[in-house]
Design an enzyme around this catalytic site. Structure first.
Site, PDB file in Angstrom:
ATOM      1  N   ARG A   1       0.860  -1.182   0.000  1.00  0.00           N
ATOM      2  CA  ARG A   1       0.000   0.000   0.000  1.00  0.00           C
ATOM      3  C   ARG A   1       0.893   1.228   0.000  1.00  0.00           C
ATOM      4  O   ARG A   1       1.786   1.361   0.843  1.00  0.00           O
ATOM      5  CB  ARG A   1      -0.897   0.006   1.238  1.00  0.00           C
ATOM      6  CG  ARG A   1      -1.806   1.217   1.386  1.00  0.00           C
ATOM      7  CD  ARG A   1      -2.600   1.078   2.689  1.00  0.00           C
ATOM      8  NE  ARG A   1      -3.577   2.138   2.869  1.00  0.00           N
ATOM      9  CZ  ARG A   1      -3.346   3.295   3.468  1.00  0.00           C
ATOM     10  NH1 ARG A   1      -2.124   3.551   3.953  1.00  0.00           N
ATOM     11  NH2 ARG A   1      -4.303   4.194   3.604  1.00  0.00           N
TER      12      ARG A   1
ATOM     13  N   SER B   1     -13.067  -4.160   1.040  1.00  0.00           N
ATOM     14  CA  SER B   1     -13.340  -3.403   2.255  1.00  0.00           C
ATOM     15  C   SER B   1     -14.849  -3.306   2.455  1.00  0.00           C
ATOM     16  O   SER B   1     -15.562  -2.859   1.555  1.00  0.00           O
ATOM     17  CB  SER B   1     -12.748  -1.991   2.152  1.00  0.00           C
ATOM     18  OG  SER B   1     -11.342  -2.031   2.168  1.00  0.00           O
TER      19      SER B   1
ATOM     20  N   LYS C   1      -5.921   6.149   8.769  1.00  0.00           N
ATOM     21  CA  LYS C   1      -7.248   6.630   8.369  1.00  0.00           C
ATOM     22  C   LYS C   1      -7.975   7.192   9.585  1.00  0.00           C
ATOM     23  O   LYS C   1      -8.952   6.625  10.068  1.00  0.00           O
ATOM     24  CB  LYS C   1      -8.060   5.506   7.728  1.00  0.00           C
ATOM     25  CG  LYS C   1      -7.531   5.071   6.372  1.00  0.00           C
ATOM     26  CD  LYS C   1      -8.510   4.152   5.670  1.00  0.00           C
ATOM     27  CE  LYS C   1      -8.026   3.832   4.263  1.00  0.00           C
ATOM     28  NZ  LYS C   1      -8.987   2.993   3.524  1.00  0.00           N
TER      29      LYS C   1
END
Length: 218
Positions: A42, A109, A139
């Site tokens: 990521r 997700s 996040k």
């Protein structure tokens, strides 16, 4: 050649902390030595994604651990990664399956929605992820997910269940007990000074929950 996605274990997601591809792959190797069962590549800052992803794939292949690419189906296809993880705005499962093939691992997700997870399973997902469950550095504004969601998902799904969001060795046990099989972490492994030791600290959680499930006959 695709690696089987595990039903339990530590799902380690790379961070943007490193300065070079070599630093990244060194951290990935450390996490793998520490027992990571899945690696996700990521990246959210400008980088040589192709070089980095190929190096990470080599490390994962050597360890026999699947590499999942976050968001980017084309990058996964170009390097021959084991699969891709898709968020709400990352395209359809059908398109990813068509591009990557029948053997690819496709993760989705699902935030705090069991209904979304059921739909993903129906459409051919390989696993689903719920979260965030705790305050998260990666996040911070993401909506919270509930333990009740994991409990419901365990009863209604036949896929591996991943929990994500602010997870540490101190709080991850509750997620496993509620129904998660894998704990996905970013900063708790790749934000640590020693990713190997950081990964190892999660392993007793899985051993403890395996013992609990055996005792329950689950």
């Amino acid at each position: 050649m695709h690696t089987i996605f595990p039903t339990r274990g530590l799902y380690a997601i790379t961070a943007d902390k490193h300065n070079t591809p070599e630093e990244l792959v060194a951290s990935v190797r450390d996490a793998l030595r520490g027992g990571a069962a899945v690696i996700q590549y990521r990246v959210k800052t400008p980088r040589d994604r192709l070089t980095e992803a190929r190096l990470v794939l080599d490390a994962c292949r050597a360890a026999g651990v699947p590499l999942i690419i976050n968001d980017d189906v084309e990058l996964a296809a170009e390097i021959g990664a084991d699969g891709v993880h898709l968020g709400r705005d990352d395209g359809s499962l059908a398109a990813a399956r068509a591009r990557l093939g029948a053997g690819a691992i496709l993760g989705v997700s699902c935030y705090d929605s069991v209904d979304r997870a059921i739909e993903a399973e129906r459409e051919g997902a390989s696993y689903v992820a719920f979260g965030r469950f705790f305050p998260s550095l990666s996040k911070p504004g993401a909506p919270l997910a509930r333990l009740e969601t994991l409990r419901a998902a365990r009863l209604r799904l036949n896929l591996p269940i991943v929990a994500i969001g602010g997870i540490t060795p101190a709080n991850g046990g509750a997620l496993l007990e509620a129904g998660a099989g894998l704990l996905a972490v970013i900063d708790a492994v790749f934000g640590a000074d020693d990713p190997r030791i950081a990964a190892e600290r999660f392993l007793p959680l899985f051993a403890l929950e395996t013992g609990r499930r055996s005792a329950r006959g689950a």
